[in-house]
Motif scaffolding. Structure first.
Motif, mmCIF file in Angstrom:
data_model
loop_
_atom_site.group_PDB
_atom_site.id
_atom_site.type_symbol
_atom_site.label_atom_id
_atom_site.label_comp_id
_atom_site.label_asym_id
_atom_site.label_seq_id
_atom_site.Cartn_x
_atom_site.Cartn_y
_atom_site.Cartn_z
ATOM 1 N N ASP A 37 -1.793 -3.202 14.687
ATOM 2 C CA ASP A 37 -0.371 -3.014 14.365
ATOM 3 C C ASP A 37 0.486 -4.127 14.978
ATOM 4 O OD1 ASP A 37 -0.791 -0.768 12.833
ATOM 5 O OD2 ASP A 37 -0.278 0.660 14.410
ATOM 6 N N ILE A 40 -0.030 -7.258 12.969
ATOM 7 C CA ILE A 40 0.771 -7.164 11.744
ATOM 8 C C ILE A 40 2.207 -7.569 12.071
ATOM 9 C CG2 ILE A 40 1.776 -5.530 10.074
ATOM 10 C CD1 ILE A 40 -0.927 -3.956 10.239
ATOM 11 N N SER A 47 7.554 -4.080 12.164
ATOM 12 C CA SER A 47 6.522 -3.147 12.624
ATOM 13 C C SER A 47 5.960 -2.394 11.414
ATOM 14 C CB SER A 47 7.122 -2.151 13.618
ATOM 15 O OG SER A 47 7.980 -1.277 12.925
ATOM 16 N N PRO A 48 4.738 -1.850 11.550
ATOM 17 C CA PRO A 48 4.192 -1.031 10.463
ATOM 18 C C PRO A 48 5.178 0.052 10.025
ATOM 19 C CG PRO A 48 2.482 -1.467 12.056
ATOM 20 C CD PRO A 48 3.754 -2.027 12.637
ATOM 21 N N GLU A 57 4.349 3.185 1.760
ATOM 22 C CA GLU A 57 3.037 3.131 2.402
ATOM 23 C C GLU A 57 2.078 2.188 1.681
ATOM 24 O OE1 GLU A 57 1.009 6.898 3.035
ATOM 25 O OE2 GLU A 57 -0.794 5.860 3.755
ATOM 26 N N PHE A 60 2.521 -1.267 2.748
ATOM 27 C CA PHE A 60 2.003 -1.425 4.108
ATOM 28 C C PHE A 60 0.481 -1.559 4.099
ATOM 29 C CE2 PHE A 60 0.032 0.786 7.766
ATOM 30 C CZ PHE A 60 0.217 -0.236 8.701
ATOM 31 N N ARG A 61 -0.190 -0.744 3.266
ATOM 32 C CA ARG A 61 -1.664 -0.798 3.242
ATOM 33 C C ARG A 61 -2.147 -2.171 2.788
ATOM 34 N NH1 ARG A 61 -2.507 2.772 6.923
ATOM 35 N NH2 ARG A 61 -1.663 4.809 6.388
ATOM 36 N N GLU A 64 -1.724 -4.392 5.733
ATOM 37 C CA GLU A 64 -2.692 -4.004 6.765
ATOM 38 C C GLU A 64 -4.083 -4.573 6.433
ATOM 39 O OE1 GLU A 64 -3.432 0.174 9.032
ATOM 40 O OE2 GLU A 64 -3.779 0.262 6.888
ATOM 41 N N GLY A 83 -4.852 0.743 13.293
ATOM 42 C CA GLY A 83 -3.843 1.789 13.094
ATOM 43 C C GLY A 83 -4.564 3.042 12.591
#
Ligand code: S3P
Length: 171
Positions: A37, A40, A47-48, A57, A60-61, A64, A83
């Motif tokens: 995290d 990232i 931040s995530p 989401e 974000f994936r 990530e 994470g």
């Protein structure tokens, strides 16, 4: 035969202690470590949790997975704290396997995770209520079970104890 340079990826639910244990394990193994995290955050400057709130989401994936790819192929760290959702994504499990890394699941009881989530003072978008967090916790257990190693975590266990249990089972 597993080499001693094998990377170790710490997985588990939010609040299971991944970052703290990764740091303690790296101290024990005298190696470098990284928090996915944080990596990232350093690449995308958010931040995530901010990415999830602002872009959803699934965006974000994507981020990530691309940073996990870097974390597994670059850098001199041996231990990676992932994470909580990273291991639940097929592409990430494939990446980890392709890179020959060993996964360690910190199996902490839900109440301990929830207490830490609440005490953390940061609202995690995917654990915005106890109900939402518990649902996710239950849904994810069967995937966490696919990890190479499962370490039961209780409130009384110190990070050093848990880290030495992990280190003791490493090749
Ligand atoms: C997530 C866990 C968080 C962070 C993001 C999504 C999840 O990390 O990656 O908010 O899906 O469980 P921590 O497990 O370190 O809180």
């Amino acid at each position: 035969m597993i080499s001693t340079e094998q990377r170790v990826v710490i997985i588990g639910f939010m609040g299971s202690g991944k970052t703290t244990i990764a740091e303690a394990l790296a101290r024990d193994l005298k190696c470098e470590w990284i928090d996915l995290d944080e990596l990232i955050g350093s690449y995308v400057k958010r931040s995530p949790d901010e990415i999830i709130r602002q872009n959803g989401e699934s965006k974000f994936r994507e981020v990530e997975t691309s940073i996990l790819r870097k974390a597994l192929s670059l850098g001199s760290w041996r231990v990676i704290a992932a994470g909580g959702g990273a291991w639940t994504i097929d592409a990430n499990r494939k990446l980890i396997a392709e890179n020959g890394a060993l996964t360690v699941w910190l199996d902490a009881p839900f109440d301990l995770c929830w207490k830490r989530i609440e005490d953390g003072g940061v609202t995690r978008p995917l654990a915005s209520s106890r109900e939402a967090a518990l649902k996710l916790y239950d849904e994810r257990r069967s995937v966490y079970e696919l990890a190479d190693m499962r370490i039961k975590v209780d409130e009384e266990d110190s990070p050093e104890e848990i880290a030495s249990r992990i280190a003791g089972t490493l090749p």
